[in-house]
Scaffold this motif. Sequence first.
Motif, PDB file in Angstrom:
ATOM      1  N   PHE A 134       0.844  -1.181   0.000  1.00 35.72           N
ATOM      2  CA  PHE A 134       0.000   0.000   0.000  1.00 35.72           C
ATOM      3  C   PHE A 134       0.883   1.236   0.000  1.00 35.72           C
ATOM      4  O   PHE A 134       1.704   1.425   0.890  1.00 35.72           O
ATOM      5  CB  PHE A 134      -0.912  -0.015   1.231  1.00 35.72           C
ATOM      6  CG  PHE A 134      -1.748   1.221   1.386  1.00 35.72           C
ATOM      7  CD1 PHE A 134      -2.600   1.629   0.378  1.00 35.72           C
ATOM      8  CD2 PHE A 134      -1.675   1.978   2.541  1.00 35.72           C
ATOM      9  CE1 PHE A 134      -3.370   2.776   0.517  1.00 35.72           C
ATOM     10  CE2 PHE A 134      -2.446   3.117   2.697  1.00 35.72           C
ATOM     11  CZ  PHE A 134      -3.296   3.522   1.683  1.00 35.72           C
ATOM     12  N   GLU A 135       0.705   2.110  -0.998  1.00 36.71           N
ATOM     13  CA  GLU A 135       1.548   3.284  -1.155  1.00 36.71           C
ATOM     14  C   GLU A 135       0.857   4.581  -0.746  1.00 36.71           C
ATOM     15  O   GLU A 135       1.455   5.648  -0.822  1.00 36.71           O
ATOM     16  CB  GLU A 135       2.019   3.396  -2.614  1.00 36.71           C
ATOM     17  CG  GLU A 135       3.047   2.338  -3.008  1.00 36.71           C
ATOM     18  CD  GLU A 135       4.400   2.582  -2.355  1.00 36.71           C
ATOM     19  OE1 GLU A 135       4.924   3.700  -2.475  1.00 36.71           O
ATOM     20  OE2 GLU A 135       4.911   1.659  -1.711  1.00 36.71           O
ATOM     21  N   GLY A 136      -0.411   4.520  -0.343  1.00 33.88           N
ATOM     22  CA  GLY A 136      -1.114   5.712   0.111  1.00 33.88           C
ATOM     23  C   GLY A 136      -1.309   6.730  -1.004  1.00 33.88           C
ATOM     24  O   GLY A 136      -1.506   6.381  -2.163  1.00 33.88           O
ATOM     25  N   PHE A 137      -1.235   8.023  -0.647  1.00 34.44           N
ATOM     26  CA  PHE A 137      -1.374   9.103  -1.621  1.00 34.44           C
ATOM     27  C   PHE A 137      -0.004   9.466  -2.195  1.00 34.44           C
ATOM     28  O   PHE A 137       0.978   9.553  -1.456  1.00 34.44           O
ATOM     29  CB  PHE A 137      -1.984  10.348  -0.976  1.00 34.44           C
ATOM     30  CG  PHE A 137      -3.461  10.256  -0.728  1.00 34.44           C
ATOM     31  CD1 PHE A 137      -4.369  10.583  -1.726  1.00 34.44           C
ATOM     32  CD2 PHE A 137      -3.932   9.845   0.507  1.00 34.44           C
ATOM     33  CE1 PHE A 137      -5.729  10.507  -1.496  1.00 34.44           C
ATOM     34  CE2 PHE A 137      -5.303   9.757   0.755  1.00 34.44           C
ATOM     35  CZ  PHE A 137      -6.206  10.092  -0.251  1.00 34.44           C
ATOM     36  N   LEU A 138       0.053   9.695  -3.491  1.00 28.76           N
ATOM     37  CA  LEU A 138       1.281  10.172  -4.122  1.00 28.76           C
ATOM     38  C   LEU A 138       1.441  11.677  -3.888  1.00 28.76           C
ATOM     39  O   LEU A 138       0.452  12.371  -3.645  1.00 28.76           O
ATOM     40  CB  LEU A 138       1.238   9.896  -5.626  1.00 28.76           C
ATOM     41  CG  LEU A 138       1.421   8.432  -6.025  1.00 28.76           C
ATOM     42  CD1 LEU A 138       1.018   8.232  -7.481  1.00 28.76           C
ATOM     43  CD2 LEU A 138       2.867   7.986  -5.804  1.00 28.76           C
ATOM     44  N   PRO A 139       2.670  12.198  -3.994  1.00 33.91           N
ATOM     45  CA  PRO A 139       2.867  13.652  -3.859  1.00 33.91           C
ATOM     46  C   PRO A 139       2.069  14.415  -4.911  1.00 33.91           C
ATOM     47  O   PRO A 139       1.827  13.919  -6.019  1.00 33.91           O
ATOM     48  CB  PRO A 139       4.379  13.810  -4.079  1.00 33.91           C
ATOM     49  CG  PRO A 139       4.968  12.490  -3.734  1.00 33.91           C
ATOM     50  CD  PRO A 139       3.947  11.477  -4.146  1.00 33.91           C
TER      51      PRO A 139
END
Length: 296
Positions: A134-139
Amino acid sequence: MTGTLVLAGTPIGEVADAPPRLAAELAAADVIAAEDTRRLRRLTQALDVTPTGRIVSYFEGNEAARTPELADALAGGARVLLVTDAGMPSVSDPGYRLVAAAVERGVKVTAVPGPSAVLTALAVSGLPVDRFCFEGFLPRKAGERLSRLREVEGERRTLVYFEAPHRLDDTLAAMTEVFGADRRAAVCRELTKTYEEVRRGGLAELAEWAAEGVRGEITIVVEGAPESGPAELDADELVRRVRIREEAGERRKEAIAAVAADAGLPKREVFDAVVAAKNAEPAAAREAGRGAAGPR
């Protein structure tokens, strides 16, 4: 006696998905820390629950300042219930700081398991689910977004991301650039809600679709990188991958080990490529210097 911190999962769409224990915890908590108190009010009304404890807001803007206050309440014996707008607290939502503070003070931390957009999207994506990250939100900034994606371009596990609808087309376009136009993915929109939609296809195809405008809560699931053998990666590519990991904060030793594991190569082979590239830099600099000085 110290109190108890309860992390409670809340519905990501359909209220009927609320775990049975949630109503009981909402009624019994001494303090309810909610990401949005208005959403909490709607949830308690839907569940026909009347909280008896104190209700405080706990969101990104006040999380750092409010954590000590809640930690003191826990240390004093209070039962604190933490809820976010949807899904499990701490998963790309407020919660981590409070959990860390509770653990540091020896306070019991437990959870009321509930719906998760990450697992729901994985389950319906049609992509491999045996291994995922899981990478969450990208910049938000384009350059930083591309850099983050390049860190995982060789990742063979399925990738899961959250994204805001107004950035979806840019994100899918960046994924197309880094992962390739044909890499399979699924865009899961409004999961468990009335207008739920799961769009599957190659990244380029999905980026073209998203350019028309998409609304709602978004979870993106991306297929992991294909298996790559030693013959597919030359020394320059190995060095490039090590440098990307170093720039992201990894120590060289760990970066070399990770790149070797991804490429299916011995660590020594990657190490030798890095050393050779480093030794070549002074030689290249000397040649450039002689060229700039002109003939003697």
